[in-house]
Design a protein around this motif. Structure first.
Motif, PDB file in Angstrom:
ATOM      1  N   ASP A 294      29.287  74.682  -8.385  1.00  0.00           N
ATOM      2  CA  ASP A 294      28.264  74.867  -7.352  1.00  0.00           C
ATOM      3  C   ASP A 294      28.800  74.361  -6.014  1.00  0.00           C
ATOM      4  N   ILE A 295      29.951  74.934  -5.606  1.00  0.00           N
ATOM      5  CA  ILE A 295      30.609  74.488  -4.384  1.00  0.00           C
ATOM      6  C   ILE A 295      30.993  75.702  -3.543  1.00  0.00           C
ATOM      7  N   SER A 296      30.652  75.669  -2.288  1.00  0.00           N
ATOM      8  CA  SER A 296      31.098  76.704  -1.361  1.00  0.00           C
ATOM      9  C   SER A 296      32.390  76.257  -0.714  1.00  0.00           C
ATOM     10  N   ASN A 297      33.426  77.076  -0.844  1.00  0.00           N
ATOM     11  CA  ASN A 297      34.669  76.779  -0.138  1.00  0.00           C
ATOM     12  C   ASN A 297      34.416  76.810   1.370  1.00  0.00           C
ATOM     13  N   TYR A 298      33.748  77.854   1.813  1.00  0.00           N
ATOM     14  CA  TYR A 298      33.174  77.853   3.164  1.00  0.00           C
ATOM     15  C   TYR A 298      31.964  78.784   3.167  1.00  0.00           C
ATOM     16  N   GLN A 299      30.997  78.385   3.941  1.00  0.00           N
ATOM     17  CA  GLN A 299      29.703  79.069   3.937  1.00  0.00           C
ATOM     18  C   GLN A 299      29.103  79.013   5.338  1.00  0.00           C
ATOM     19  N   PHE A 300      28.441  80.098   5.705  1.00  0.00           N
ATOM     20  CA  PHE A 300      27.880  80.227   7.052  1.00  0.00           C
ATOM     21  C   PHE A 300      26.489  80.829   6.894  1.00  0.00           C
ATOM     22  N   ALA A 301      25.467  80.145   7.438  1.00  0.00           N
ATOM     23  CA  ALA A 301      24.100  80.611   7.224  1.00  0.00           C
ATOM     24  C   ALA A 301      23.232  80.365   8.455  1.00  0.00           C
ATOM     25  N   TYR A 302      22.183  81.183   8.535  1.00  0.00           N
ATOM     26  CA  TYR A 302      21.164  81.023   9.569  1.00  0.00           C
ATOM     27  C   TYR A 302      19.871  80.699   8.826  1.00  0.00           C
ATOM     28  N   ARG A 303      19.559  79.403   8.756  1.00  0.00           N
ATOM     29  CA  ARG A 303      18.437  78.949   7.939  1.00  0.00           C
ATOM     30  C   ARG A 303      17.110  79.120   8.685  1.00  0.00           C
ATOM     31  N   VAL A 304      16.140  79.651   7.946  1.00  0.00           N
ATOM     32  CA  VAL A 304      14.805  79.852   8.531  1.00  0.00           C
ATOM     33  C   VAL A 304      13.817  78.928   7.821  1.00  0.00           C
ATOM     34  N   ASP A 305      12.607  78.907   8.340  1.00  0.00           N
ATOM     35  CA  ASP A 305      11.548  78.093   7.740  1.00  0.00           C
ATOM     36  C   ASP A 305      10.970  78.874   6.546  1.00  0.00           C
TER      37      ASP A 305
ATOM     38  N   GLY B 151      12.818  76.487  -2.111  1.00  0.00           N
ATOM     39  CA  GLY B 151      14.065  75.806  -1.802  1.00  0.00           C
ATOM     40  C   GLY B 151      14.243  75.601  -0.319  1.00  0.00           C
ATOM     41  N   GLY B 152      15.194  74.732   0.015  1.00  0.00           N
ATOM     42  CA  GLY B 152      15.547  74.532   1.412  1.00  0.00           C
ATOM     43  C   GLY B 152      14.772  73.412   2.060  1.00  0.00           C
ATOM     44  N   THR B 153      15.480  72.629   2.814  1.00  0.00           N
ATOM     45  CA  THR B 153      14.864  71.522   3.521  1.00  0.00           C
ATOM     46  C   THR B 153      14.899  71.743   5.021  1.00  0.00           C
ATOM     47  N   PHE B 154      16.020  72.320   5.493  1.00  0.00           N
ATOM     48  CA  PHE B 154      16.188  72.531   6.926  1.00  0.00           C
ATOM     49  C   PHE B 154      15.800  73.964   7.276  1.00  0.00           C
TER      50      PHE B 154
ATOM     51  N   TYR C 180      26.676  75.180   7.922  1.00  0.00           N
ATOM     52  CA  TYR C 180      28.084  75.434   7.611  1.00  0.00           C
ATOM     53  C   TYR C 180      28.544  74.401   6.594  1.00  0.00           C
ATOM     54  N   SER C 181      29.398  74.858   5.670  1.00  0.00           N
ATOM     55  CA  SER C 181      30.027  73.919   4.742  1.00  0.00           C
ATOM     56  C   SER C 181      31.462  74.375   4.498  1.00  0.00           C
ATOM     57  N   PHE C 182      32.327  73.439   4.100  1.00  0.00           N
ATOM     58  CA  PHE C 182      33.722  73.770   3.843  1.00  0.00           C
ATOM     59  C   PHE C 182      34.254  72.876   2.728  1.00  0.00           C
ATOM     60  N   GLY C 183      34.615  73.492   1.595  1.00  0.00           N
ATOM     61  CA  GLY C 183      35.340  72.803   0.527  1.00  0.00           C
ATOM     62  C   GLY C 183      34.585  71.673  -0.127  1.00  0.00           C
ATOM     63  N   GLY C 184      33.297  71.773  -0.240  1.00  0.00           N
ATOM     64  CA  GLY C 184      32.561  70.708  -0.910  1.00  0.00           C
ATOM     65  C   GLY C 184      31.078  71.010  -0.918  1.00  0.00           C
TER      66      GLY C 184
ATOM     67  N   LEU D 110      26.922  69.653   3.356  1.00  0.00           N
ATOM     68  CA  LEU D 110      26.566  70.716   4.290  1.00  0.00           C
ATOM     69  C   LEU D 110      26.415  70.144   5.696  1.00  0.00           C
ATOM     70  N   TYR D 111      26.772  70.975   6.666  1.00  0.00           N
ATOM     71  CA  TYR D 111      26.563  70.599   8.060  1.00  0.00           C
ATOM     72  C   TYR D 111      25.496  71.508   8.644  1.00  0.00           C
ATOM     73  N   TYR D 112      24.472  70.911   9.225  1.00  0.00           N
ATOM     74  CA  TYR D 112      23.426  71.670   9.900  1.00  0.00           C
ATOM     75  C   TYR D 112      23.485  71.367  11.387  1.00  0.00           C
ATOM     76  N   SER D 113      23.277  72.385  12.181  1.00  0.00           N
ATOM     77  CA  SER D 113      23.299  72.190  13.630  1.00  0.00           C
ATOM     78  C   SER D 113      22.209  71.216  14.040  1.00  0.00           C
ATOM     79  N   GLN D 114      22.529  70.449  15.076  1.00  0.00           N
ATOM     80  CA  GLN D 114      21.525  69.508  15.589  1.00  0.00           C
ATOM     81  C   GLN D 114      20.456  70.234  16.379  1.00  0.00           C
ATOM     82  N   ASN D 115      20.820  71.359  16.959  1.00  0.00           N
ATOM     83  CA  ASN D 115      19.870  72.151  17.743  1.00  0.00           C
ATOM     84  C   ASN D 115      19.243  73.230  16.878  1.00  0.00           C
ATOM     85  N   THR D 116      18.030  73.588  17.214  1.00  0.00           N
ATOM     86  CA  THR D 116      17.318  74.636  16.467  1.00  0.00           C
ATOM     87  C   THR D 116      17.490  75.978  17.167  1.00  0.00           C
TER      88      THR D 116
END
Length: 578
Positions: free
Chosen positions: A449-460, A468-471, A477-481, A484-490
């Motif tokens: 259950d690991i994304s090598n790299y992943q790019f998403a536009y998360r909605v409410d 599912g989903g918190t943010f 974005y995620s890379f090799g683990g 997850l990194y979520y943008s600070q700005n909405t």
């Protein structure tokens, strides 16, 4: 200058001219005279001699009538009487008056030679009428008035369009759109030029390139790169390269010739006949669309990988010209063709529907062309797929994804996607509101259950009852683990096409929206997991939270970090009018 023609060749040529004057020449003989004079300066010189001698004879005979004849000019009483008989005819008088209006024979630079009496006698009675040869053939304007001057080459092609073209001018005072090109050598130092041959064949030259126009039906490539588009009427158009001959059979093809004499021939459409070493039917090779061959300096032939993106094909040239005129779609298309040649471009999906393969998303990156085509589908049913819809312009398509139907595109494992280090992910998406968004792409391991790299536009997701989903309203974005990194700005869906770009240099993640830096954060990379698959429109997990809802119109994956200027260039090329 001594003629290279033999006495027998001169005699046959003069007899042919005589038949023409007497009205006894057929169409083939008339065409033969035209060809001999235009293509051989020795025949042209002999033609001038022939007409000049007859004009000289006529002048001498007229002097005799006026009582001023000089015997040494005529040379023989019989010849004098023979000429006088024709000069007194009313038909000749009428023809001479017409000739004065359109033909002037300049004899001043010609050194007078003795009249060749035997040649003149062979052609029949209308000796003085030979001055009308120029009228009959309409060739006086095509040849020079001196034995030393070369025959003026025929016009064989015309410059139809050019872009930033810089020519090395040799035989032309200036080369521009509309310039008629004659037989001879041409050298394009830089830029692009489209020339149309007499038979309708179109040739696209990419500077630097050196060629010679041989006729209205063929040319020779000395060095550089060219593309030919040959219509049905121009079938048989030929290109010579390193003593080999490429004959069109109704097609579109590209040729490169390098400094070592290696000629590479790529067939993009239709067929060509390849004759290594020139006119040798025993070596004739027919090549069809999708094939390519290399011919070395010894005329050995080998198979090579076809590479259309290495050439400026007619579609690209047309897009570049229309882009100059402000066409938005062609502005993007011209940029897209150039982008495909970027060697750091690992995978490139333009989301242009291939009508022959509507269930595939074609990878257009030159470095990996023929691989990594995506298969449209759904985890629910094989009959469910993302839907082709209009894209940013009417000429372009996109794919509409549905989270309810869990549609996606799946690309099989490929080592080129195992990007360690610098990476750039870019996507054009259309989200019209809170119901749109989700995973844009994910290169996910099938065994963890690991994304090598992943790019998403998360909605409410709470707004539509998805699980599912918190943010929400974040770029993820995620890379090799699993971290997850979520943008600070909405972000806010704006019901328009937007360009999202993410770059990661192993230390810092930077996110851009419509060419502008949106967010950045220090974020370390982890080692990739093996046995991974690339997904578009999902990360292929069970939760409907992960499936994209909305339209995607373009995706690019690079194994380098694009800088801010390059990202802005991508946006400017692909944006639509507000």
């Amino acid at each position: 200058m001594m003629s290279k023609l033999s006495d027998n060749e001169i005699l046959k040529f003069n007899v042919l001219l005589g038949k023409l004057i007497e009205g006894q020449a057929n169409a083939d003989e008339i065409a033969l005279v035209d060809k001999m004079i235009c293509e051989n300066k020795d025949y042209a010189s002999q033609y001038i001699t022939f007409v000049s001698d007859c004009a000289f004879l006529e002048t001498s005979a007229i002097s005799t009538l006026n009582g001023t004849e000089s015997p040494e000019l005529i040379g023989d009483e019989l010849l004098r009487e023979y000429a006088l008989e024709d000069i007194q005819s009313s038909w000749l008088s009428e023809q001479k008056e017409k000739a004065k209006e359109s033909v002037v024979l300049d004899l001043s630079p010609v050194q007078r030679k003795p009249i060749q009496f035997i040649n003149i006698l062979r052609i029949g009675g209308a000796i003085a009428a030979l001055i009308m040869v120029a009228l009959i053939l309409n060739l006086v304007q095509q040849i020079t008035r001196s034995y030393e001057s070369p025959v003026r080459p025929s016009v064989v092609a015309v410059v139809e369009e050019q872009l930033d073209a810089k020519w090395v001018v040799v035989n032309q005072s200036e080369i521009k759109v509309g310039t008629e090109l004659v037989q001879g050598k041409l050298q394009l130092e830089s830029g692009l030029a489209k020339i149309r041959f007499e038979n309708g064949a179109e040739v696209f030259l990419q500077g630097p390139v050196s060629v010679e126009l041989l006729s209205g039906q063929g040319m020779e490539l000395f060095a550089g790169k060219m593309t030919a588009h040959v219509c049905e009427e121009a079938v048989g158009f030929s290109v010579y390269a390193n003593d080999s001959k490429i004959v069109d059979l109704g097609t579109e093809f590209g040729i490169t010739l390098n400094s070592q004499g290696q000629a590479d021939v790529h067939i993009f459409d239709g067929k060509v006949a390849l004759l290594p070493g020139g006119e040798q039917p025993s070596k004739k090779i027919e090549l069809a669309q999708g094939n390519a061959r290399s011919i070395d300096q010894n005329h050995n032939v080998s198979s090579i990988e076809i590479n259309e993106s290495a050439f400026v094909v007619p579609k690209e040239f047309d897009a570049m010209m229309k882009s100059q005129q402000g066409d938005e779609y062609c502005r993007w298309l011209a940029y897209s063709y150039q982008l495909r040649r970027d060697r750091s471009l690992v995978a490139y999906y333009t989301f242009e529907k291939d009508n022959d393969n509507p269930d595939l998303l074609i990878n257009r990156a030159a470095e990996t062309a023929g691989r990594m085509d995506g298969k449209l589908g759904s985890v629910i049913s094989e009959d469910i797929k993302p839907q082709w819809v209009p894209g940013r312009w009417s000429e372009k398509t996109a794919l509409k994804f549905s989270f309810e139907q869990q549609t996606m595109v799946q690309i099989a494992q490929d080592l080129a996607l195992d990007i360690q280090g610098d990476i750039t992910l870019a996507a054009w998406i259309y989200c019209s509101g809170k119901f749109d968004g989700g995973d844009i792409l994910a290169y996910r391991s099938n065994q963890a259950d690991i994304s090598n790299y992943q790019f998403a536009y998360r909605v409410d997701v709470r707004a539509m009852g998805r699980t599912g989903g918190t943010f929400y309203d974040k770029i993820q974005y995620s890379f090799g683990g699993s971290e997850l990194y979520y943008s600070q700005n909405t972000v806010n869906p704006e019901s328009r096409w937007q360009l999202l770009v993410m770059t990661h240099d192993g230390r810092e993640v930077r996110i851009y929206i419509d060419g502008q830096l949106f967010d950045s954060k220090l974020f370390a990379q982890n080692k990739l997991s093996p046995d991974s698959t690339l997904y578009i429109g999902t990360d292929n997990r069970d939760s409907d939270f992960d499936y994209f809802n909305g339209a995607i119109g373009e995706i690019a994956i690079f194994n380098r970090v694009l800088n801010a200027q390059q990202i802005m260039q991508m946006y400017e090329a692909g944006k639509t009018a507000e």
